[in-house]
Scaffold this motif. Structure first.
Motif, PDB file in Angstrom:
ATOM      1  N   SER A   1      -3.627  -1.231   3.080  1.00 27.70           N
ATOM      2  CA  SER A   1      -4.735  -0.444   3.637  1.00 27.70           C
ATOM      3  C   SER A   1      -5.692  -1.294   4.479  1.00 27.70           C
ATOM      4  CB  SER A   1      -5.516   0.254   2.532  1.00 27.70           C
ATOM      5  OG  SER A   1      -6.068  -0.680   1.637  1.00 27.70           O
ATOM      6  N   ARG A   2      -5.658  -2.626   4.288  1.00 32.16           N
ATOM      7  CA  ARG A   2      -6.548  -3.502   5.066  1.00 32.16           C
ATOM      8  C   ARG A   2      -5.946  -4.900   5.115  1.00 32.16           C
ATOM      9  NH1 ARG A   2     -11.066  -6.940   4.097  1.00 32.16           N
ATOM     10  NH2 ARG A   2     -12.622  -6.788   5.725  1.00 32.16           N
TER      11      ARG A   2
ATOM     12  N   ARG B   1      -3.054  -0.575  -1.497  1.00 33.95           N
ATOM     13  CA  ARG B   1      -3.585   0.630  -2.156  1.00 33.95           C
ATOM     14  C   ARG B   1      -2.443   1.509  -2.643  1.00 33.95           C
ATOM     15  NH1 ARG B   1      -7.215   3.910   1.591  1.00 33.95           N
ATOM     16  NH2 ARG B   1      -5.281   4.749   2.398  1.00 33.95           N
ATOM     17  N   SER B   2      -2.608   2.032  -3.854  1.00 34.11           N
ATOM     18  CA  SER B   2      -1.690   3.001  -4.436  1.00 34.11           C
ATOM     19  C   SER B   2      -2.521   4.166  -4.943  1.00 34.11           C
ATOM     20  CB  SER B   2      -0.913   2.351  -5.588  1.00 34.11           C
ATOM     21  OG  SER B   2      -0.081   3.291  -6.216  1.00 34.11           O
ATOM     22  N   ALA B   3      -2.159   5.387  -4.559  1.00 28.83           N
ATOM     23  CA  ALA B   3      -2.944   6.557  -4.951  1.00 28.83           C
ATOM     24  C   ALA B   3      -2.017   7.732  -5.238  1.00 28.83           C
ATOM     25  CB  ALA B   3      -3.926   6.928  -3.851  1.00 28.83           C
ATOM     26  N   ALA B   4      -2.443   8.588  -6.155  1.00 23.02           N
ATOM     27  CA  ALA B   4      -1.660   9.773  -6.492  1.00 23.02           C
ATOM     28  C   ALA B   4      -2.587  10.877  -6.976  1.00 23.02           C
ATOM     29  CB  ALA B   4      -0.632   9.449  -7.568  1.00 23.02           C
ATOM     30  N   SER B   5      -2.154  12.105  -6.738  1.00 22.88           N
ATOM     31  CA  SER B   5      -2.905  13.265  -7.204  1.00 22.88           C
ATOM     32  C   SER B   5      -1.912  14.338  -7.641  1.00 22.88           C
ATOM     33  CB  SER B   5      -3.798  13.792  -6.082  1.00 22.88           C
ATOM     34  OG  SER B   5      -4.493  14.934  -6.505  1.00 22.88           O
TER      35      SER B   5
ATOM     36  N   ILE C   1       0.949  18.319  -4.436  1.00 23.15           N
ATOM     37  CA  ILE C   1       0.882  16.921  -4.860  1.00 23.15           C
ATOM     38  C   ILE C   1       0.599  16.053  -3.644  1.00 23.15           C
ATOM     39  CG2 ILE C   1       2.466  17.286  -6.777  1.00 23.15           C
ATOM     40  CD1 ILE C   1       4.612  15.855  -5.079  1.00 23.15           C
ATOM     41  N   TRP C   2       0.104  14.841  -3.910  1.00 22.61           N
ATOM     42  CA  TRP C   2      -0.196  13.884  -2.850  1.00 22.61           C
ATOM     43  C   TRP C   2      -0.063  12.488  -3.438  1.00 22.61           C
ATOM     44  CZ3 TRP C   2      -4.456  10.526  -2.927  1.00 22.61           C
ATOM     45  CH2 TRP C   2      -4.662   9.806  -1.750  1.00 22.61           C
ATOM     46  N   ALA C   3       0.612  11.592  -2.711  1.00 27.60           N
ATOM     47  CA  ALA C   3       0.766  10.210  -3.173  1.00 27.60           C
ATOM     48  C   ALA C   3       0.966   9.304  -1.972  1.00 27.60           C
ATOM     49  CB  ALA C   3       1.948  10.089  -4.126  1.00 27.60           C
ATOM     50  N   GLU C   4       0.475   8.060  -2.079  1.00 26.94           N
ATOM     51  CA  GLU C   4       0.656   7.076  -1.018  1.00 26.94           C
ATOM     52  C   GLU C   4       0.567   5.678  -1.599  1.00 26.94           C
ATOM     53  OE1 GLU C   4      -2.520   7.836   1.740  1.00 26.94           O
ATOM     54  OE2 GLU C   4      -3.945   6.670   0.594  1.00 26.94           O
ATOM     55  N   CYS C   5       1.176   4.724  -0.896  1.00 23.69           N
ATOM     56  CA  CYS C   5       1.018   3.324  -1.257  1.00 23.69           C
ATOM     57  C   CYS C   5       1.315   2.481  -0.029  1.00 23.69           C
ATOM     58  CB  CYS C   5       1.908   2.928  -2.424  1.00 23.69           C
ATOM     59  SG  CYS C   5       3.632   2.698  -2.008  1.00 23.69           S
TER      60      CYS C   5
ATOM     61  N   GLY D   1      -5.803  12.195  -9.783  1.00 19.53           N
ATOM     62  CA  GLY D   1      -6.925  11.986  -8.877  1.00 19.53           C
ATOM     63  C   GLY D   1      -7.502  10.592  -8.986  1.00 19.53           C
ATOM     64  N   GLY D   2      -6.897   9.604  -8.367  1.00 14.34           N
ATOM     65  CA  GLY D   2      -7.428   8.253  -8.422  1.00 14.34           C
ATOM     66  C   GLY D   2      -6.696   7.298  -7.510  1.00 14.34           C
ATOM     67  N   ILE D   3      -7.275   6.120  -7.321  1.00 17.27           N
ATOM     68  CA  ILE D   3      -6.741   5.115  -6.414  1.00 17.27           C
ATOM     69  C   ILE D   3      -6.794   3.750  -7.091  1.00 17.27           C
ATOM     70  CG2 ILE D   3      -7.084   3.935  -4.206  1.00 17.27           C
ATOM     71  CD1 ILE D   3      -8.379   6.493  -3.160  1.00 17.27           C
ATOM     72  N   ASP D   4      -5.699   2.987  -6.992  1.00 18.90           N
ATOM     73  CA  ASP D   4      -5.664   1.585  -7.425  1.00 18.90           C
ATOM     74  C   ASP D   4      -5.658   0.717  -6.179  1.00 18.90           C
ATOM     75  OD1 ASP D   4      -5.448   1.957 -10.196  1.00 18.90           O
ATOM     76  OD2 ASP D   4      -3.285   2.241 -10.049  1.00 18.90           O
ATOM     77  N   THR D   5      -6.463  -0.337  -6.157  1.00 21.03           N
ATOM     78  CA  THR D   5      -6.430  -1.296  -5.059  1.00 21.03           C
ATOM     79  C   THR D   5      -6.337  -2.707  -5.611  1.00 21.03           C
ATOM     80  OG1 THR D   5      -8.835  -1.462  -4.909  1.00 21.03           O
ATOM     81  CG2 THR D   5      -7.761   0.158  -3.480  1.00 21.03           C
TER      82      THR D   5
END
Length: 104
Positions: free
Chosen positions: A57-58, A86-90, A50-54, A20-24
């Motif tokens: 984002s802007r 942005r890189s995010a995963a849960s 599960i959920w993940a993206e990269c 549960g977090g996001i790196d930018t």
């Protein structure tokens, strides 16, 4: 076919063990013509959902602000002054990476 010359200006690889977090990362540029590529790989997961993206984002180019949700895995723009990755995963472990090519 048009021909471009350039070089890799920046790149980064994240190993994200995250439940549960996001790196930018935001880069401020000096009106550069760029292409950014991003990729993601699922390493492990132990839960059903599960959920993940990269990706990008802007981006600010030609005094125009564009925001993307979900982030774009590839983008090409001219006269870029700012870009946010942005890189995010849960509920999973991922590898994500981005690289930016600057065209001359």
């Amino acid at each position: 076919m048009p021909w471009k010359t350039g070089s890799i200006w920046a790149q980064n690889v994240f190993y994200r063990k995250n439940f549960g977090g996001i790196d930018t990362v935001t880069l401020n540029l000096a009106n550069l013509d760029i292409t950014v590529d991003a990729a993601i790989a699922l390493i492990t997961h132990g839960r059903d959902s599960i959920w993940a993206e990269c990706g990008v984002s802007r981006i600010v180019s030609n005094n125009n602000v564009e925001t993307f949700d979900p982030p774009l895995p590839r983008i090409e723009r001219s006269n870029v002054t700012s870009i946010t990755y942005r890189s995010a995963a849960s509920n999973c472990d991922i590898w994500s990476r981005w690289s930016m090519m600057v065209w001359t």
